[in-house]
Design a protein around this motif. Structure first.
Motif, mmCIF file in Angstrom:
data_model
loop_
_atom_site.group_PDB
_atom_site.id
_atom_site.type_symbol
_atom_site.label_atom_id
_atom_site.label_comp_id
_atom_site.label_asym_id
_atom_site.label_seq_id
_atom_site.Cartn_x
_atom_site.Cartn_y
_atom_site.Cartn_z
ATOM 1 N N MET A 61 113.997 46.482 -10.289
ATOM 2 C CA MET A 61 114.024 45.981 -11.657
ATOM 3 C C MET A 61 113.943 44.456 -11.692
ATOM 4 N N TYR A 62 113.235 43.927 -12.688
ATOM 5 C CA TYR A 62 113.395 42.538 -13.102
ATOM 6 C C TYR A 62 114.516 42.567 -14.140
ATOM 7 N N THR A 63 115.589 41.834 -13.887
ATOM 8 C CA THR A 63 116.805 41.978 -14.670
ATOM 9 C C THR A 63 117.231 40.645 -15.272
ATOM 10 N N VAL A 64 117.536 40.644 -16.559
ATOM 11 C CA VAL A 64 118.092 39.470 -17.226
ATOM 12 C C VAL A 64 119.584 39.716 -17.420
ATOM 13 N N THR A 65 120.397 38.914 -16.734
ATOM 14 C CA THR A 65 121.845 38.959 -16.882
ATOM 15 C C THR A 65 122.307 37.564 -17.258
ATOM 16 N N ASN A 66 122.954 37.430 -18.383
ATOM 17 C CA ASN A 66 123.434 36.123 -18.828
ATOM 18 C C ASN A 66 124.500 35.625 -17.855
#
Length: 453
Positions: free
Chosen positions: A1-6
């Protein structure tokens, strides 16, 4: 996965699946087939499109900065500044590209020749997370003007940046087959490099990533450009304004929360200045760099890009202290869900400690005392890295003389480094190979072909 986590909160924001192998092969085929049409367009047309991209990047600075803040925790004002540099890079190559690509007459002993400057094909870019827009611009702007096509694999935590960049370029007029973003995985990169439809690769990343990509590129006879890690020295010979020098140095080290390859990670101060410099530096780091929300313009210390990065930096600090380094400021992982580490100052670091040799990619400064210019240069050069360096002195000629003795790809005098569109950027030793930006940056993936008349 390409993941966006703040990284400020630990909140999972978005997930995008990796591209399947067949999707990657289709993307390679697109840029390969698009190359003939793109290189056939007059250089003035390609340059005009790149100039239009510069305008669009400037117009969308707030949008792009907000994306970077969400994805990797960059302070919002630093994000806007990064997009400003991106616009400068596209503007520089849009304006100067046609002149840089003009034929060069050669006078031979037995006649004449002309040196033509031509593209070589479709290129792969493997980009990092610490400067999601700027690193892409360094690679993409000159090569689009030159006539190469681009397949771009961005970092796995920056998918929204990747999409936004592709949108800017498409709106500027870059054809759909001249620049293609692909959510490839690291696992797919080796066989991508083996594909004969790709002519070269540019990577900005870790030393280990560079070793892997360079090995695959060499195995497949592909040109590569690598911008890797750094442990840049900053030498303070003397100063007539110690507070200002401390401020400049601390700002340079803590920029981007210390996640800059060419930040001054080792600060070397001549003996008579050292103690006072160290005291004031530690005081500034402690008082000024306070953790906060990176989306708030008043924040001075944002999170690192991920909890993994924060844990690694905290572990490096703990190891340095355990091995005998002196902690002068900070030193702790900040509790909570965010990826925060205190701004840290370490002294008394010696060659038998890991911190002396490794790159600490976070808000950590190492201070060293030198008894002479010669010892300062010796300390500066005692590293496997060789990206950049800085020298500060009231006598600019003295600083320039010392700068000539430093083994690095670039040295700044009375300036803390950085990036300028018309100044070549790159390193030596284990900091990589090749140059980006300036007149040299457009030559790396160029066929400099002489035609004998």
């Amino acid at each position: 996965m390409y993941t966006v986590t703040n990284p400020a909160t630990g909140e999972l924001v978005d997930e995008i699946p990796n591209a399947a192998d067949e999707e990657v092969r289709v993307a390679i085929d697109r840029v390969h087939r698009g190359y003939a049409a793109w290189r056939a367009r007059p250089v003035a047309e390609r340059a005009a499109i790149v100039l239009r991209a510069a305008e669009l990047f400037a117009e969308r600075a707030d949008e792009l900065a907000a994306i970077m803040t969400l994805e990797m925790g960059k302070r919002i004002n630093e994000g806007r500044g990064e997009v400003g540099v991106v616009a400068d890079i596209f503007r520089y190559y849009g304006e100067r590209g046609p002149d840089l690509l003009a034929d060069e007459p050669l006078t031979l002993r037995g006649g004449e020749a002309v040196l033509t400057k031509e593209p070589i094909g479709a290129l792969l870019g493997v980009m990092p997370w610490n400067f999601p827009c700027y690193q892409v611009a360094r690679f993409v702007a000159p090569n689009l003007v030159l006539g190469n096509t681009i397949l771009l694999k961005h970092a796995s935590i920056c998918p929204r940046s990747a999409i936004a960049i592709e949108s800017v370029l498409r709106d500027a007029g870059v054809p759909a087959d001249a620049y293609v973003n692909v959510f490839a995985s690291s696992r797919q990169v080796p066989w991508m490099l083996a594909d004969p439809r790709l002519a070269g690769v540019s990577l900005t990343g870790s030393e280990q990533a560079g070793i892997s990509v360079a090995a695959e590129a060499g195995r497949n006879l592909k040109k590569c450009v690598l911008e890797l890690g750094g442990s840049d020295p900053l030498i303070v010979l003397d100063t007539d304004d110690l507070d200002e020098t401390v401020k400049i140095t601390a700002t340079a080290r803590m920029r981007n929360c210390g996640q800059s390859c060419n930040a001054p990670k080792r600060i070397i101060v001549l003996g008579e200045l050292y103690e006072e410099f160290a005291d004031r530096f530690a005081k500034r780091v402690t008082e000024y760099y306070v953790p906060g929300d990176p989306a708030d313009p008043s924040t001075t210390l944002p999170p690192l890009a991920s909890t993994t990065a924060a844990d690694e930096v905290a572990a490096q600090i703990e190891t340095a202290i355990r091995e005998g380094a002196t902690l002068r400021a900070g030193g702790h992982r900040i509790p909570g869900r965010g990826a925060y580490v205190e701004a840290t100052v370490l002294t008394d670091v010696t060659p038998d400690m890991a911190a002396y040799h490794e790159e600490i990619f976070g808000p950590v400064a190492l201070l060293f005392r030198a008894s002479s210019e010669a010892e300062a240069v010796e300390l500066a050069n005692d590293t496997t890295f060789g990206l950049g360096a800085s020298v500060f002195a009231t006598d600019r000629a003295r600083a320039a003389r010392v700068a000539r003795g430093i083994e690095a790809g670039m040295v700044y005098v009375n300036k803390s480094g950085g990036s300028e569109a018309d100044l070549p950027f790159g390193g030596i030793k284990r900091s990589g190979m090749g140059r980006e930006l300036g007149a040299l940056g457009i030559e790396e993936f160029m066929n400099k072909k002489p035609i004998r008349l």
